[in-house]
Write an enzyme that holds these catalytic residues in place. Structure first.
Site, PDB file in Angstrom:
ATOM      1  N   LYS A  68       0.836  -1.532   0.107  1.00 47.28           N
ATOM      2  CA  LYS A  68       0.046   0.049   0.005  1.00 47.28           C
ATOM      3  C   LYS A  68       0.431   1.438  -0.320  1.00 47.28           C
ATOM      4  CE  LYS A  68      -3.908  -1.964   2.594  1.00 47.28           C
ATOM      5  NZ  LYS A  68      -5.425  -1.806   3.965  1.00 47.28           N
ATOM      6  N   ASP A 104      -9.877   2.426   2.323  1.00 51.26           N
ATOM      7  CA  ASP A 104      -9.909   2.367   3.767  1.00 51.26           C
ATOM      8  C   ASP A 104     -10.839   2.981   4.734  1.00 51.26           C
ATOM      9  OD1 ASP A 104      -8.984  -0.378   3.666  1.00 51.26           O
ATOM     10  OD2 ASP A 104      -6.941   0.034   3.934  1.00 51.26           O
TER      11      ASP A 104
HETATM   12  P1  NDP Z   1       0.436  -3.047   9.909  1.00 53.25           P
HETATM   13  O1  NDP Z   1       1.689  -3.804   9.904  1.00 53.25           O
HETATM   14  O2  NDP Z   1       0.679  -1.852   8.732  1.00 53.25           O
HETATM   15  O3  NDP Z   1       0.300  -1.986  11.335  1.00 53.25           O
HETATM   16  C1  NDP Z   1       0.534  -3.234  12.637  1.00 53.25           C
HETATM   17  C2  NDP Z   1       0.439  -2.856  13.255  1.00 53.25           C
HETATM   18  O4  NDP Z   1       0.127  -3.885  14.729  1.00 53.25           O
HETATM   19  C3  NDP Z   1       1.941  -1.769  14.078  1.00 53.25           C
HETATM   20  O5  NDP Z   1       0.854  -1.084  15.417  1.00 53.25           O
HETATM   21  C4  NDP Z   1       2.252  -2.959  14.944  1.00 53.25           C
HETATM   22  O6  NDP Z   1       3.427  -2.099  16.032  1.00 53.25           O
HETATM   23  C5  NDP Z   1       1.365  -3.489  15.993  1.00 53.25           C
HETATM   24  N1  NDP Z   1       1.331  -4.538  16.108  1.00 53.25           N
HETATM   25  C6  NDP Z   1       1.604  -5.589  15.595  1.00 53.25           C
HETATM   26  N2  NDP Z   1       1.261  -6.866  15.972  1.00 53.25           N
HETATM   27  C7  NDP Z   1       1.952  -7.202  17.188  1.00 53.25           C
HETATM   28  C8  NDP Z   1       1.634  -7.260  18.340  1.00 53.25           C
HETATM   29  N3  NDP Z   1       1.683  -8.849  18.576  1.00 53.25           N
HETATM   30  N4  NDP Z   1       1.056  -6.890  19.427  1.00 53.25           N
HETATM   31  C9  NDP Z   1       0.599  -5.316  19.850  1.00 53.25           C
HETATM   32  N5  NDP Z   1       0.866  -5.029  18.897  1.00 53.25           N
HETATM   33  C10 NDP Z   1       1.486  -5.025  17.403  1.00 53.25           C
HETATM   34  O7  NDP Z   1      -1.047  -3.409   9.327  1.00 53.25           O
HETATM   35  P2  NDP Z   1      -1.649  -2.522   9.223  1.00 53.25           P
HETATM   36  O8  NDP Z   1      -2.270  -1.488   9.921  1.00 53.25           O
HETATM   37  O9  NDP Z   1      -2.120  -2.631   7.404  1.00 53.25           O
HETATM   38  O10 NDP Z   1      -2.854  -4.118   9.746  1.00 53.25           O
HETATM   39  C11 NDP Z   1      -3.831  -4.167  10.968  1.00 53.25           C
HETATM   40  C12 NDP Z   1      -4.595  -4.664  11.347  1.00 53.25           C
HETATM   41  O11 NDP Z   1      -5.354  -4.149  10.391  1.00 53.25           O
HETATM   42  C13 NDP Z   1      -4.741  -5.965  10.828  1.00 53.25           C
HETATM   43  O12 NDP Z   1      -5.214  -7.148  11.246  1.00 53.25           O
HETATM   44  C14 NDP Z   1      -5.626  -6.089   9.264  1.00 53.25           C
HETATM   45  O13 NDP Z   1      -5.781  -7.339   8.521  1.00 53.25           O
HETATM   46  C15 NDP Z   1      -6.183  -5.556   9.439  1.00 53.25           C
HETATM   47  N6  NDP Z   1      -6.793  -4.671   8.336  1.00 53.25           N
HETATM   48  C16 NDP Z   1      -7.840  -4.357   8.164  1.00 53.25           C
HETATM   49  C17 NDP Z   1      -8.999  -4.204   7.725  1.00 53.25           C
HETATM   50  C18 NDP Z   1     -10.605  -3.681   7.469  1.00 53.25           C
HETATM   51  O14 NDP Z   1     -10.913  -3.706   6.386  1.00 53.25           O
HETATM   52  N7  NDP Z   1     -11.929  -4.836   7.826  1.00 53.25           N
HETATM   53  C19 NDP Z   1      -8.602  -3.232   6.110  1.00 53.25           C
HETATM   54  C20 NDP Z   1      -6.469  -2.281   6.819  1.00 53.25           C
HETATM   55  C21 NDP Z   1      -6.552  -3.638   7.770  1.00 53.25           C
HETATM   56  P3  NDP Z   1       4.794  -1.476  16.381  1.00 53.25           P
HETATM   57  O15 NDP Z   1       4.454  -0.742  15.605  1.00 53.25           O
HETATM   58  O16 NDP Z   1       5.042  -2.483  17.751  1.00 53.25           O
HETATM   59  O17 NDP Z   1       5.145  -2.944  15.202  1.00 53.25           O
END
Ligand code: NDP
Length: 266
Positions: A68, A104
């Site tokens: 993205k 989104d």
């Molecule tokens: P990114 O990889 O951009 O961001 C992930 C975020 O989650 C970061 O802030 C990361 O923090 C945090 N994170 C990852 N693993 C963990 C963990 N085990 N515990 C706590 N924090 C964690 O992902 P996206 O933002 O693209 O996606 C996030 C979620 O949103 C996903 O589940 C995705 O499927 C969902 N999503 C759903 C959509 C929908 O239409 N329903 C659309 C887009 C996304 P850190 O900085 O510490 O790594």
């Protein structure tokens, strides 16, 4: 309907588990559009060449993880939503060049307002600070009088997030983020592949609505537990469906059959 795209695609890696082909193909069939939405597994190094050849085919489509932000940098023009979020999840060809959009934001806004029965929240607690969280913050900035508080596992990413969204407040702890919030949003992948919760249920403020952007068959464990404790709750499926409907409109400039899309996702 304006001139139809030459092709409709989803670019991601992996893409084989995506619900988008089922959702979009149901809408295409319902509208009698003679196109098939195809999922293409594309590596990051192949993304630029793939998009370039899709421009030649006058294609349109979606971009998903992990492309993205790279797609955002490759677009000749961007909608305001894409610019605000800093990511493109939807594209089409305009005057022979790649045009990027972000659906989104519309997906989150529509799903959250449905959950909240149309009432704008005064306070949102946002867990996570990645791409999906940026879409949430973009919408929160447009909701007048809404205070967004962000908590992220790594403080560095939370700080970068606050620099981009200067109205967002960084929480010092999860408890601090959740205090007095009317809507709690999980924008981390927690609970997709495991039974972990992004927050303990007992920390949720009384009556707060709970929205998980993650989704999986049978809903996420956090959403099920929050609902059992009396909170209005939904997983990421309503957002996925609403962003899919907005993508369809962007490509074909016609309203999709939302019921057909929801049946396909179910
Ligand atoms: P990114 O990889 O951009 O961001 C992930 C975020 O989650 C970061 O802030 C990361 O923090 C945090 N994170 C990852 N693993 C963990 C963990 N085990 N515990 C706590 N924090 C964690 O992902 P996206 O933002 O693209 O996606 C996030 C979620 O949103 C996903 O589940 C995705 O499927 C969902 N999503 C759903 C959509 C929908 O239409 N329903 C659309 C887009 C996304 P850190 O900085 O510490 O790594």
């Amino acid at each position: 309907m304006k001139q139809m795209p030459g092709r409709l695609v989803l670019l991601g890696r992996p893409v084989d588990h995506s619900l988008s082909p089922a959702i979009q193909n149901a809408a295409l069939r319902a509208a009698a559009v003679p196109l098939t939405y195809e999922a293409l597994d594309v590596t990051p190094v192949r993304l630029a060449a793939t998009l370039q050849s899709l421009v030649g085919e006058r294609a349109a489509g979606n971009v998903t993880v992990p492309h993205k932000e790279a797609a955002f940098r490759m677009c000749a023009t961007l909608t305001e939503e894409a610019r605000r979020v800093g990511a493109v999840n939807c594209f089409r060809v305009e005057r022979g060049a790649l045009a990027g959009h972000n659906t989104d934001t519309e997906g989150f806004s529509a799903a959250a307002l449905e959950l909240l029965r149309g009432n704008l929240p005064a306070r949102i607690a946002l867990i996570g600070a990645g791409g999906a969280a940026r879409a949430v913050a973009t919408v929160a900035e447009l909701w007048s009088g809404c205070q967004l508080t962000v908590f992220n596992r790594s403080p560095q990413r939370a700080e970068r997030f606050a620099q981009r969204f200067d109205t967002a407040r960084i929480a010092t702890s999860l408890e601090d983020a959740l205090r007095a919030s009317e809507l709690v949003v999980n924008a981390t992948p927690t609970g997709i592949h495991d039974d972990c919760f992004p927050t303990p249920i007992e920390l949720l403020p009384r009556g707060a609505a709970v929205m998980d952007l993650a989704y999986r068959r049978g809903e996420t464990p956090w959403v099920r537990a929050a609902r059992a404790a009396g909170h209005p709750a939904c997983d990421g499926l309503p957002m996925l469906l609403a962003q899919a409907a907005e993508s369809f409109r962007y490509w074909l400039e016609t309203e999709p059959d939302r019921a057909a899309m929801a049946r396909a996702a179910a």
